[in-house]
Each structure stands twice: as C-alpha cells, then as structure tokens.
Design an enzyme around this catalytic site. Structure first.
Site, PDB file in Angstrom:
ATOM      1  N   ASP A 142      -4.194  18.555 -56.242  1.00 32.53           N
ATOM      2  CA  ASP A 142      -2.742  18.391 -56.221  1.00 32.53           C
ATOM      3  C   ASP A 142      -2.160  19.097 -55.000  1.00 32.53           C
ATOM      4  O   ASP A 142      -2.838  19.240 -53.984  1.00 32.53           O
ATOM      5  CB  ASP A 142      -2.143  18.940 -57.522  1.00 32.53           C
ATOM      6  CG  ASP A 142      -0.932  18.145 -57.977  1.00 32.53           C
ATOM      7  OD1 ASP A 142       0.130  18.316 -57.377  1.00 32.53           O
ATOM      8  OD2 ASP A 142      -1.067  17.359 -58.926  1.00 32.53           O
ATOM      9  N   SER A 191       2.487  11.982 -63.461  1.00 30.22           N
ATOM     10  CA  SER A 191       1.886  13.236 -62.995  1.00 30.22           C
ATOM     11  C   SER A 191       1.737  14.229 -64.133  1.00 30.22           C
ATOM     12  O   SER A 191       0.875  15.110 -64.092  1.00 30.22           O
ATOM     13  CB  SER A 191       2.762  13.871 -61.913  1.00 30.22           C
ATOM     14  OG  SER A 191       2.705  13.164 -60.720  1.00 30.22           O
ATOM     15  N   HIS A 251       4.629  21.003 -57.698  1.00 32.76           N
ATOM     16  CA  HIS A 251       3.993  19.974 -58.521  1.00 32.76           C
ATOM     17  C   HIS A 251       2.638  20.418 -59.062  1.00 32.76           C
ATOM     18  O   HIS A 251       2.346  20.292 -60.263  1.00 32.76           O
ATOM     19  CB  HIS A 251       3.852  18.705 -57.681  1.00 32.76           C
ATOM     20  CG  HIS A 251       3.418  17.495 -58.425  1.00 32.76           C
ATOM     21  ND1 HIS A 251       2.101  17.165 -58.606  1.00 32.76           N
ATOM     22  CD2 HIS A 251       4.128  16.511 -59.019  1.00 32.76           C
ATOM     23  CE1 HIS A 251       2.019  16.028 -59.276  1.00 32.76           C
ATOM     24  NE2 HIS A 251       3.237  15.611 -59.539  1.00 32.76           N
TER      25      HIS A 251
END
Length: 1441
Positions: free
Chosen positions: A114, A516, A351
C-alpha cells in the site's frame, strides 16, 4: 488468495469530505510455507481512491450540578454503539473469536502492499500476545532513496562536510572503524505526502510571517530614524538613503506575496560501525522555524546530526524516528548496496496505515476497535510512490513480492489496482457491469473483494441519520464480469471502517470507505482461519503427531471453503453474483468447512477453465476466456455453442504420484437448464478434458441474464461446486423498435420507428437501487443525449450515472462516461456522451447508497450521428483525419444517417507534437537484495536520455504511447520518466499515466528508466522514440470550406451551422492553414493535433461530444522574403573603420585570389575557434604558441575584421576558470573586449540604425544588416568587459593583509558603526558579510581606477541597451546596482532575471548573488528561503530512480 475490487468513489457525498488519491505480484503462487498460504489481498480500482471523513464529536456542555450527578454514577458503556465502526460481526469474525479466542491471527504474517504503514500509529505497536506488530517497513518504490556514494573523512574536531556543504558535528560515541562517512541529501517535501506537505507549509508560513513582521518593523524604524537625524538631513546623500530605505520596506511587503516554500533539506550520513550499517539525519532545518516550541522532535530539540539516535535496517532492531515536532511524521530506514543507498521510509498517505489497522490493529484498552486479526503481525511494503502522488509502480510491486517471499508472509493485502485492457494477462498476473480492475477483479489467482455496507456500519461508521434496515453493496463498488467472462467479484466484505491513521494526520483514527477497506476486512478474517489451522497443527505436534510437509495447496482449499460458505446476497437478481460474488464471507463457517474437508481436499486441486467458441478460437494473442460473455447484439440472435476445457492444476512441487491419482467424477449442472445445456457428467484426469456448452438466448427477454455450469463431486456433493463456468448474457434493446416494455418501468416513446429514441420510466429508487438499460447503438450513431427528469421526491437526491461500452484491447475507462447528479423534485439533467456504433451500451442509473429516501426518475435517450467519410465518431486516437500542410486541402463528406442533424464543422488544433530519439543509453543489472529475484533471475535496468529543447513556454506532455497506460498487463516490469532542466533541477516525475507539466523556454533532459528480467527485451528498446506534446495557449482554428474554390481563393470559411437532412451528404474541405497561424516551433516533421467536431447538440447548445481526431502535418518553413539575403551573406561585416585594412594585402585585384584569401582567413578563424586552450604541460604550451602565432598573423593582415576579434574575445572569456578567473585571465578578456569595441564605428552604427524608413535597395539593406551585427558585437564586448572588470575587483581583493598596503593611506573605520551603514560603506561585490572591514575598504581604494573604468564601460553599454529592463543583462545590472549600494534595486534586477520565461545558465549565479544581498541587508528569513530554493533549483546530480 485475497483481493478486492475497483472502488467507485463519489465526490460531494453528504456529510463526507472527499479525498481522492491516485493510486510482483510476480507469478501467482500457491506455496504454503510452514503452513502459511502465500496469498494476495488486492483491491483494484482506478488510481487508489477513497472517501475520507474525519470523525468529530460535538462539544458537551454541562452545568456544575450536572457534573456532580455525572461523577457519582458509573460511566455508561457505549462500546456496542460504536462497535459497528470496525465491522466484524458481518463476516462471522466475532462468532469465530468467541468460540476460538486464541485463533486471533497469532502466528500469521500479513504483507500490506500500500502507501506504507506508520510504525508509530495507534494500535500498531504490539499484537494481542505482546509481540511486535510491525516486523518490517520497506519503501519498494525508491521514492525515499538517497544517493550516498560520496565519501568524506572527519576533521580533527569531529566535523564532516555534508552533501549540502554544511559543517556537521559527529557524536563522539559513534563507532566507525573505517573512518569513512557516506553523505547525501534529501528534500523533506520529496518524502512527505501531499497532505503533510500542505500542513507543514502552512505551519512554516505562520512562523515565517512572524520573522517577516520583525523585518518590516525594523525597516519602518530605520526609515523613521533617518527622519530624526539632523546631520543626515544636511547630507547630500540623505535623499538617496531615504529612497533606499523606502525601497526596502516596499520590497519586504512584496516578498510576502511572492514567498515560496521549497522545503527544508536533510543531510544524511551513513557508516559501518563494525557490525552493521547505520544512518543518522540532520533535520535542523525542520527545527529552525520551530524553535519557539518547547517540544522537541524525535531526535532532540535542534535536530542536529549529533543529537540523532542512529538507525539501522528496521527489521534488525525495529526502531523508527520522527523528523520534528512540526510534522510529527515517523520514518524508518533501510540501507542497501554496502551503504551506497539510504532508503528513508515514509508513508505516501494515510491509506496504508488505515488498511493495516483494519486488518490487524490491537487496542488492549478498547478491544471493540481492534482490527479483524489483532494477533497477526504485518510487513509494510510501500508500493505507492510519493513522487507520483501514491500511484503504484512496477518497481514497487516487484520489490514487494521479493520482500513477501523473504519474510515468508502468509497473506498479502493490496488495496490498489488499475483498469486493464487485457484481463488475466501481463507480467502481474461502480455500479456499471464489467468495471472490475486489475489485478484483483481480472486475475485468476487472486481474490476480488466487493464492498458491502451493513446497517451497523452505516450507523456507527457513517453516522447516517436513519437506518435502511438492510445491508447492500456500496454504489461505487465495481461489478463483474471481467471482459473475458470471469465473474470478477469473488465475494464481499464490509467496505468501510474507522481505523488507525498515521500520527502526522494529528488524529488517532479516521473513517474511510472503499473496496480498499473491504479487502483488509476479508484479509483479516482469513488470517483468523490460518491462525486456527496453524495452532491446530502445532497442538498435534505437541501431542506426538509426526511433522508433515507444508501444505502447498492451502490457498486453493481456503478459496473453496470461503466460496462454499458465503452468505448469499442479492436474492435472485440477475446481477447478484456479478455484484456480490458468492456473497458475504463467513469466517466461522469457512473454518468448519475446512475441518470437514480435510480428507476430501487432500490434493487441493485448482481447476483452470478455458472457453472458446466451438469451431473457432479465442482472441489471438490473449489468454483464453475464463467464461462466456455475450454482450453484443449479434451474439444472441441464434443459439451458440462453446468448448470448455477444464485442466486440474496441482502445485508444481507435487510428486507425479499425486498427478496420477487425479480422477474426479464430476456431475455437471447448469443453473438455468431452460437456456443452457451441457453434459451431465465428466470424468476428469490430470491432463484435463473438454466438453461442449450450448447457449440459446434467442427466447430470453431483453436485459441481463446470468447463469453458470457447476461441477460437483459425485460422491460428496455437500462440498459445493468444485468449479464453475460463468455465463453472462446481455440482450440489448434494438433502437428504434416498437415493442412492449420488458419491465413495467421501461417503455418506448410512441414516436415514429425511424427515430432512434428510447424512454425509461418512471423508475423508482431507494438508497442503493440501480436500474440498467442495455441498448444496441444504431449504426451511424456518434453520440447520445440523455434527459433525466426527477419525480416529486421530498429532498434532493444524489444519483450516479454511468454509460459503459467495451472495446477490444481497451480498458472500460477509455470508453466509459460517468456523471454524478443531485436532482431536486421536478428538476431536469441533460447528459451527453460519445458512443460507438453497433456496440452495446449499458446505461446505469443508481441512487447513492447514503442518499436517504425514495425517489423516481424518467429518462429519454436519443441517438444522433454525423459521420465523415464512413469513420466512426468515438474520438479514439487513430479514428480521424490527417491533413498534410504541404497538400493544402482535404476533401471529406459528412452524412446524417439517423435523423436531421444540425452541423457546424469546427477543426481545432490544440497541441504541437514531435518525437525524440535517445542520445545516450545505459543498460545495467541489479545486485542489491531488494532487486534479487528468486531462482537466480537477474533484473536489468535500461536508462535512456533525451535532449528536449523548448522553444515556446507552456504545458508539455512527455509520453511513450507504445508502453504507456499499461501497469498489470504491460510487457515491461516498470517505466518511469524524469524531466530535468539545464541545471539538473527535477521538474516532473512521470509514469504509465503521463501528465502535462509547465516548462519554460530552454534545454531539458528527459531520462527514461525501463526494467525487465530479459536483457534481450531491453536491447530492443535502446532506440525507443519519445513523444513530446505542447498544449497551445489558444487552439488554432483550421478553416473548413464548402468548396475547393473557396478554400484555394482564401474565401470566408464556414462559421455557422446548417441543417443536414437524414440520408443526405455534404462535401466539405479542410484547410489550408494560413502561414501566420502555424506556431513558430512547428518545424518540418512536427504535427499539430486536435479534434474535428461536426454535429451540434439537439438538447442544448454547443458541439456534440463526438468528434474525430485531427492531425496536421507542418509544411516546410516559409522561405525568406529578403531577395538580397544571399548577397548580404557573402561577406562578414568589418568594424566600420579603416575599411582598406580589412581587405588584406594591397594590390590584390584578382577576384579569384581575393576569394582564396578570404577562404583561408575564414578557415584559420575557424581553426582558432576549435582549438582547445588551457591546461598545463608541453602540449598545452604548444597549442598556446600556435594560437598566438595564427592570431598575430591574422590581426596583422585583418586588424579590423570583426569576426576574428569576436572569436578571440569568446575564446579568452571561455577559458577554464583556473585560468580565466585570475588577474591575467580577466585582463586578457578586458583587452580583447577593447579590441572589439575600438574596431567598430559607433557613430556610423547610430546613424544607420536611427533611420526608421531606409531606402529599399540592396545596398541599404546590407548596410543595415552589417551595422546591426556590429551593434550586437559592440554590446556583447561591453557586457563581457563590465563583467570582467567586476570579477577583477574580486580577484584583486581576495588575499588582503590586515595592515594597509604600501603607498596607500590608512583609512580609519568606526568599529561601533551601525551594521547596515558599515556594510554600505565597506562591502564590495564579492563580500558576503560585515567581516570585510578595513580590508574591504583598502581593496576598494586600490581598485579605484578599475571602478572608474567599470563606470565608463557600463555607461557605454547602457547607451545601446536598457540593462534595467532587458533580462539578458539582469545579472550585470544587479551587480552594478549592488556596487552602487542600491541593494533593493539589485534585488529587483535579480528577481526579474529569475522570473523570466526561460531557463538560463546564469540563474544559479543570480540566486547566489541574491543570497549575498539578503545577507548584507540582514534579512535572514528571506535568505534561508533562498538557500532552500538553491538546493532544489541547482542540485549537483540527477536524482535516483
């Protein structure tokens, strides 16, 4: 393996603040290491998007009495109220953990591919057993790499010189047996994510403003103090000093408006302490502006190098640090290549930490906010490149998979992905259908996870004001099938959570939603299953069982268990499987299934499905389809049959005995036997078998239909399908068509059948409701106009609108049109989109899941078309027209095949395009551990360098059309471009999705990096062309005419629309383009590109969205209009005085002899020009002697020959600095300048050039041209002389003794004089601070003669050019103003030179001079900003890829 799908995120959703981010796997593997399943949890979507909402709580106001009452009661337990914010119940995780609390993920290692994980984030410190949560932190992209190839030694005082040039103090306790210290630099803003950069810039600006206010206050005080000095009022210099002080105040105010923060610089040091490589950072520049804070950063209060606690590779000691209190950003380091590369690991966004928190966060004090598997450990692999705004790169993916294998990870979560043109191929194997991305939704070996929102998540996580009472898929979650017929979505999981985020966000947790988030939710759930299996095996070993080999087929068994036990969603809707996959995963049920299937699943067979039309073959060059997907109208007009080949696959390490034992007795059952038929049974062996499937869709109604063929174990049907063959059939409506509606909500307009119109509605919606309509786009259509009319709903509603058409070898994104509309009751919305004729288009209307309340819509769809010469109107590159500028015009015919259309042809050329070939290539192999592939495979890197000259400033796009726009399905492992200016400043980093960037005029270097494990592949690309496109400031209108006569005679082009009746044709003529409209840099071989639009909108105004790509090939440049150019160029101008001397030897009358002498002279001048002077040794002395001899000979024969004198001046001024920057060298430049100056007749130049309208004769034109050249030579010589005189002053004053020089009177200096006044009196151009003192004044007196000479030369120069306004002389003018003590005027000249619309070679010297002037003025905050800019604008080397 685990993956998730492409999220479809919406901006502007109520109560949500939207943050949009852009966002090897080598071969898919089923290896189980120590009972560990190597798997992947991947999310595929376009450019890593998520909707982010900060969690805030309203302030609670209580009275003192309320406080007393509250304090006497036990606090109320609200854990259940907020537990839905980290959803676990939906997937059975809570039930599983309640029954097996020890199976909480312990023993499982998960790789998070990620943006990177903050090792200091809340909940990511320890597991439920107290073990370290984060085992390793790796930057796989290279965005944090620092070149540490420079080696230095410490001096006697323990100082080293950093790569920035600063003196750095080493800590006395640091051990370095070799004594070698590797140094490098990194700009902080290159490490920080965009969000953090913005915040740090905001904080630094506040602190800079404080210092700015102090400087302004001092300037005001100085000005006021001048007014109060009576002695100054009587001085003649009072007015000048007042003007200077007023200018300083004005400049400071303007500086606040133009302030730009280039960011602090970090000095990096790496050394080997005898045991391992260690690194330390000097972050003092980050601390400089934060000194007012009492809190220190991660390494002390000042950020000095000696205060830093050295770090080594994170996995070795699991230590990290923080840059400063200002940023609160944690980082780790890794060191590669024996200290040659330092990797500073900083996350590229929040994220990755959020994803890791969902997967495995552990909060001992708040277990309700735990991640799904709090006992699991994680590896952070940063694949989102900070330089690209967190976009993943092939380099990052490859290195991440190398790290996964190295750490023996059990699972991989990759919440990333891109649209792909070729599913299930390449190196790395929303509400509309077929919107799954790669690799998760399109790759056979990975899990694609859809995003589900439950009522609990909606209430606790999203804080919706009312519950819908039922869960549903998020509106933006991608749907299947993939273009090759695979279902696309494996299963679903909750797609939102309030989870940990990095410390630099200044909050503990944050709400994000997207696929996600559904991927790590599923990944954490699977970690629970693996944890249980591992602990069961360990218990068996402790009870005396024999240790068995690792089960390499576990990923296959796990997938089958998950699919077989999912909670089905969507009911009997035809798109249920394509939306939810097999349903919502159930961890407890899947674990029980695996316990029951231990014997039956002993081999763990994966079944490979390949589908091809009977009697035909699949698309050439592509992997065979994995399902049947009938989408186009012609595919369902008659029954069709397909051959299905099923091949059992075992792990490659399995013994042959296992392969021999494969004999599956399978029962085949179609889900819809009424229109799908197949054999009833199949006896399957290891080599595989095929069978035929017949599909009869002729009797199916219009719309979407889904079926599948399921294969069951004949002896254990309870195991569920062992494999499925998915079948998706779309029967589009033929338009126009007078038929009854298939559904009550769909009806056709009662218009004449000839008009291609269709109506839908009224359609009724609730939150999350979707309505799809499939239509066969009529032949000849090029665009559609959709009119939506809202019903009588109570509040405005948010709708997602999507139109999707699939084309071969193009991702859905290339042909998709999408909108978001907020419609109030009775409002109307018009949506126009290009269409591909003859291709099925899906129009999907969906009410956003969180847009509460019911609503209704009616829709009218009209198809329109204006075609040219039979070309389609999709607007895709390659579908259009090309006009050769040399040919003049091009005829084309337009036609309206569907209906009467309004036509207004507009041909606009919006960009100039040309190609480049590399001038330098470098092919090398990698040797560092992070680039070492398994099985001894070697990775290679090819670097190509291109020279780019920008003649016109503007937005430029650098692209490689042959390899761009392919990530997971590309032939290369990785690609990256970097654009540098002539000073090596990095202007842009580009990747597979090139973007425009602003470039000034000047020379640039474009560096391209390609990676692959095949040297042969890269060898073929060593001459790869690169395409440059410059966007024109205003589009060039290419005229369109109704006749060729009008076009050739230059008549008026078309400017108004006309009506083209259905079926009629009209011939039109494109071009020619007038010469004055062709851009100046459109040289021969370059092209202008743009678009030709034809039709006009029926509903509304303006051009229809459809159009043809337009290419205009630039014609040869217009010939010179000067008929006497050849005459004027036959001889070079003499100086203008004593012309007889310039002819050479007297008495030479023969023209041939004269021509020979001229040729010999010019050849000798060229020889002198090409000679290399300088250096030491016999050869250098010999060259100098030859040069002097030829120069003397030529000067004797041609004493006034201007080209000779100019070349000599240029030669003297271009010597190596060690020779030129000496008294002798600079004196030589001055003398050579004087020779040029004295050789021209200034009076003649002035007289000739002063004539505004000279005679139109060859002689007059030649005289004007010659004198223009003489003026240019004069100005050039005067400029060089002025510069040399200034530099001679600096060289002459360099080493000066403290005592007055001989024969010069001593001058007393008041040591207590004010700093500003002292500097004004004593400093010269070369001075940098007040320490010049007496020595500076002595040198000033010594050089008084030279100063007078400079004043004379500069005055003469300003007679011919305005140095104050012409940026070409900005540096010289700035030095002249500084010499005259006009400091602000000097700064203004510098700023003018730096702000010009081109990159010049003197910009670095201008920047250095500016810092010198700012130091003189005592404006330290401005100087500090310029120092930071200096390192960004003028680096010493190119940056690493």
């Amino acid at each position: 393996m685990i993956i998730n799908l492409g999220s479809r995120l919406i901006r502007g959703v109520r109560h949500q603040s939207v943050v949009v981010k852009k966002g090897v796997s080598g071969r898919s593997t089923s290896t189980l290491l120590n009972f560990s399943a190597i798997g992947c949890s991947i999310k595929n979507h376009s450019k890593l998007k998520e909707i982010t909402t900060s969690v805030t709580q309203p302030a609670l106001q209580v009275s003192p009495m309320d406080s007393l009452q509250m304090s006497s009661e036990e606090p109320e337990d609200h854990s259940d109220l907020f537990s839905g914010a980290m959803p676990k119940e939906e997937i059975g995780a809570l039930r599983f953990l309640k029954e097996h609390p020890e199976f909480d993920g312990r023993g499982v290692i998960i790789a998070i591919l990620d943006t990177g994980v903050d090792p200091g984030a809340a909940g990511l410190q320890y597991t439920s057993q107290g073990k370290p949560k984060v085992l390793d932190v790796i930057d796989c992209t290279g965005s944090g790499d620092v070149d540490m190839s420079s080696v230095v030694k410490a001096d006697a005082d323990g100082f080293i010189e950093g790569a920035s040039g600063r003196k750095l103090k080493l800590h006395t306790d640091w051990t370095n047996p070799s004594g070698e210290w590797r140094v490098g630099i990194k700009h902080v803003y290159q490490l920080f994510s965009r969000g953090l950069v913005d915040r740090v810039k905001s904080e630094r600006r506040k602190q800079w403003d404080e210092q700015q206010r102090v400087a302004v206050a001092q300037a005001v005080a100085d000005l006021a103090g001048l007014e109060g000095k009576s002695d100054m009022k009587a001085s003649g210099d009072a007015a000048k000093l007042k003007a200077e002080l007023e200018s300083r105040l004005s400049y400071l105010k303007e500086a606040a408006k133009s302030y730009e923060d280039f960011g602090p610089l970090i000095d990096c040091v790496v050394w080997h302490d005898g045991h391992c490589w260690r690194a330390a950072l000097d972050t003092s520049e980050l601390h400089t502006l934060a000194l007012g804070s009492k809190k220190a950063g991660g390494n002390g209060g000042t950020g000095a190098l000696s205060e830093f606690t050295p770090l080594t590779d994170f996995k070795a000691e699991r230590k990290y640090s923080t840059f400063s209190f200002l940023d609160s950003c944690n980082f780790a380091v890794n060191i590669y290549g024996n200290g040659a590369v330092l990797s500073i690991v900083v996350d590229a966004g929040a994220h990755g930490t959020h994803v890791a928190g969902i997967t495995a966060a552990h909060f001992e004090e708040d277990t309700g906010m735990n991640g799904i598997a709090p006992g699991a450990q994680i590896i952070s692999c940063k694949i989102g490149d900070t330089r690209l705004g967190s976009m993943e790169t092939g380099t990052g993916l490859t290195r991440a998979m190398i790290a996964v294998l190295s750490h023996k990870c059990d699972l991989i979560n990759m919440s990333y992905g891109e649209p792909t043109s070729t599913p299930n191929s390449g190196r790395y194997a929303g509400p509309a259908l077929s919107t799954v991305g790669a690799p998760g939704g399109t790759s056979a070996g990975l899990y694609g996870i859809g995003a589900y929102v439950s009522p609990q998540l909606a209430e606790a996580g999203h804080s919706v004001r009312e519950s819908s009472g039922a869960g549903r898929q998020y509106t933006w979650s991608s749907r299947g099938p993939s273009p090759d017929g695979h279902v696309g979505v494996a299963f679903s999981a909750p797609g939102g959570a309030i989870a940990p985020v990095p410390q630099w966000t200044l909050q503990k947790r944050q709400l994000m939603n997207g696929t996600s988030m559904s991927s790590p939710n599923a990944c954490g759930g699977i970690a629970l299953i693996l944890s249980g299996l591992k602990q069961q095996q360990q218990l068996q070993l402790e009870n005396g069982a024999t240790e068995t080999a690792m089960d390499k087929s576990l990923p296959v068994k796990l997938r089958r268990a998950l699919e077989a036990t999912c909670l089905p969603l969507g009911g009997g809707a035809p798109d249920a499987v394509l939306t939810y996959g097999r349903g919502l995963i159930q961890i407890d049920s899947a674990f029980e299934y695996m316990q029951r299937c231990k014997e039956a699943e002993s081999l763990g067979i994966r079944y490979d499905i390949a589908v091809s039309p009977s009697g035909g073959s699949s698309s050439k060059g592509l992997p065979p389809p994995r399902g049947v997907y009938l989408r186009q109208a012609h595919e369902t007009r008659q029954p069709v049959s397909y051959s299905v080949t099923v091949t059992p696959l075992l792990h490659q390490d399995v013994a042959n005995e296992a392969r021999l034992s494969v004999e599956d007795r399978l029962v085949l059952e179609p889900a819809t036997p009424e229109w799908v038929s197949c054999p009833a049974s199949l006896l399957l062996h290891h080599s595989g078998r095929g069978f035929e499937v017949n599909i009869d869709a002729t009797r199916l109604p219009n719309g979407l239909h889904y079926s599948e063929i399921m294969a069951y174990d004949a002896t254990a049907k309870w195991r569920g399908p062992l494999f499925r063959v998915p079948i998706t059939v779309i029967k589009p409506v033929k338009v126009p068509q007078q038929l009854e509606a298939v559904e009550a909500s769909v009806s056709f307009l009662p218009a004449a059948p000839a008009l291609p119109n269709l109506s839908m509605g009224p359609l009724h919606f609730n939150p999350g409701t979707e309505h799809r309509q499939f239509m066969e786009v009529p032949e000849g259509a090029s665009w559609a106009e959709i009119t939506l009319t809202a019903g009588n709903h109570d509040t405005p509603k948010i709708f997602l609108l999507r139109a999707t058409q699939l084309q071969p070898h193009l991702s859905y994104k290339r042909t998709e049109s999408s909108r978001q509309a907020t419609l109030s009751a009775g409002s109307e919305f018009i949506w126009t989109l290009p269409v591909v004729p003859g291709c099925t288009v899906e129009v999907t209307l969906a009410q956003f899941w969180s847009s509460l309340g019911s609503s209704s819509l009616s829709a009218t769809i009209e198809f329109h078309g204006v075609v040219a010469d039979g070309a389609g109107g999709s607007g895709e590159p390659g579908v259009g027209m090309t006009l050769d500028g040399s040919a003049g015009t091009k005829r084309f015919v337009v036609k309206a095949p569907l209906r009467n259309e309004k036509v207004k042809p507009e041909a606009k050329l919006s960009a100039l395009q040309w190609g480049l070939r590399p001038f330098e290539t470098s092919l090398s192999s990698f040797s560092t551990s992070r680039d070492t592939l398994p099985e001894g495979r070697v990775l290679y890197r090819l670097i190509l360098s291109y020279k780019l000259n920008v003649a016109e400033a503007g937005k430029h796009l650098v692209s490689l059309p042959s390899i761009n726009k392919h990530v997971y399905d590309g032939a290369l492992e990785a690609q990256m471009t970097m654009i540098y200016d002539s000073h090596k400043r990095l202007i842009q980093v580009g990747d597979v999705y090139p973007e425009y960037t602003q470039l000034k005029k000047g020379d640039y270097t474009v560096r391209l990096m390609l990676r692959h494990d095949s040297q042969d592949m890269l060898d073929k690309l060593t001459n790869l062309p690169l395409v440059v496109r410059r966007r024109l400031e205003s589009a060039v209108q290419l005229p369109v005419y109704t006749s060729k006569r009008e076009a050739m005679s230059g008549g008026a082009p078309m400017s108004s629309e006309f009506l083209l009746r259905r079926g009629d044709s009209q011939a039109l003529f494109l071009g020619p383009l007038p010469d004055d409209k062709v851009p100046k840099d459109a040289s021969l071989g370059r092209t202008l590109v743009g678009k030709l639009t034809l039709g006009q909108l029926h509903n509304g105004s303006g051009a229809a969205p459809a159009g043809l790509s337009l290419v205009f090939i630039a014609p040869p440049a217009k010939a010179s209009s000067d008929k006497n150019a050849s005459v004027a160029s036959q001889s070079s101008p003499e100086g203008g005085a004593d012309k007889a001397d310039s002819s050479g030897t007297e008495g030479v009358k023969n023209p041939a002899e004269e021509a020979l002498n001229t040729a010999l002279r010019d050849a000798k001048i060229k020889f002198l020009k090409d000679m290399k002077l300088g250096g030491k040794g016999p050869e250098a002395d010999q060259n100098q002697a030859v040069y002097d001899a030829i120069l003397s000979e030529l000067k004797s024969a041609y004493p006034k020959h201007l080209p000779l004198l100019q070349e000599h001046l240029k030669k003297m001024d271009s010597l190596e600095s060690s020779q030129r920057n000496t008294v002798a060298g600079l004196t030589a430049v001055i003398l050579a300048s004087d020779e040029v100056i004295s050789s021209v007749d200034k009076q003649e130049i002035a007289c000739v050039l002063a004539i505004k309208c000279p005679e139109d004769t060859p002689e007059a034109k030649k005289a004007k041209k010659d004198n223009e050249e003489r003026r240019s030579a004069l100005v050039d010589a005067l400029q060089r002389k002025c510069i040399a005189l200034l530099e001679l002053e600096q060289v002459s004053m360099a080493p000066v003794d403290d005592s007055p020089p001989v024969d010069m009177p001593a001058i007393a200096v008041d040591a207590n004089e004010d700093k500003q006044q002292g500097l004004a009196d004593g400093s010269l151009v070369g001075g940098s601070d007040a320490t010049a003192g007496t020595a500076g004044i002595h040198a000033h007196v010594v050089q008084q003669g030279k100063e007078d000479e400079f004043k004379v030369a500069f005055t003469q120069l300003r007679e011919w050019v305005d140095t104050a306004t012409d940026v070409q002389y900005a540096l010289l003018h700035a030095k002249a103003e500084l010499k005259a003590k006009r400091f602000v005027c000097s700064l203004q000249a510098i700023d003018k030179g730096l702000s010009e619309d081109s990159v010049k070679s003197n910009h670095k010297e201008l920047q250095e001079l500016k810092m010198q002037v700012l130091t003189t003025l005592g404006w330290d905050h401005l100087k500090r900003a310029e120092e930071e800019a200096m390192h960004v604008k003028f680096p010493k080397a190119f940056q690493p890829f």
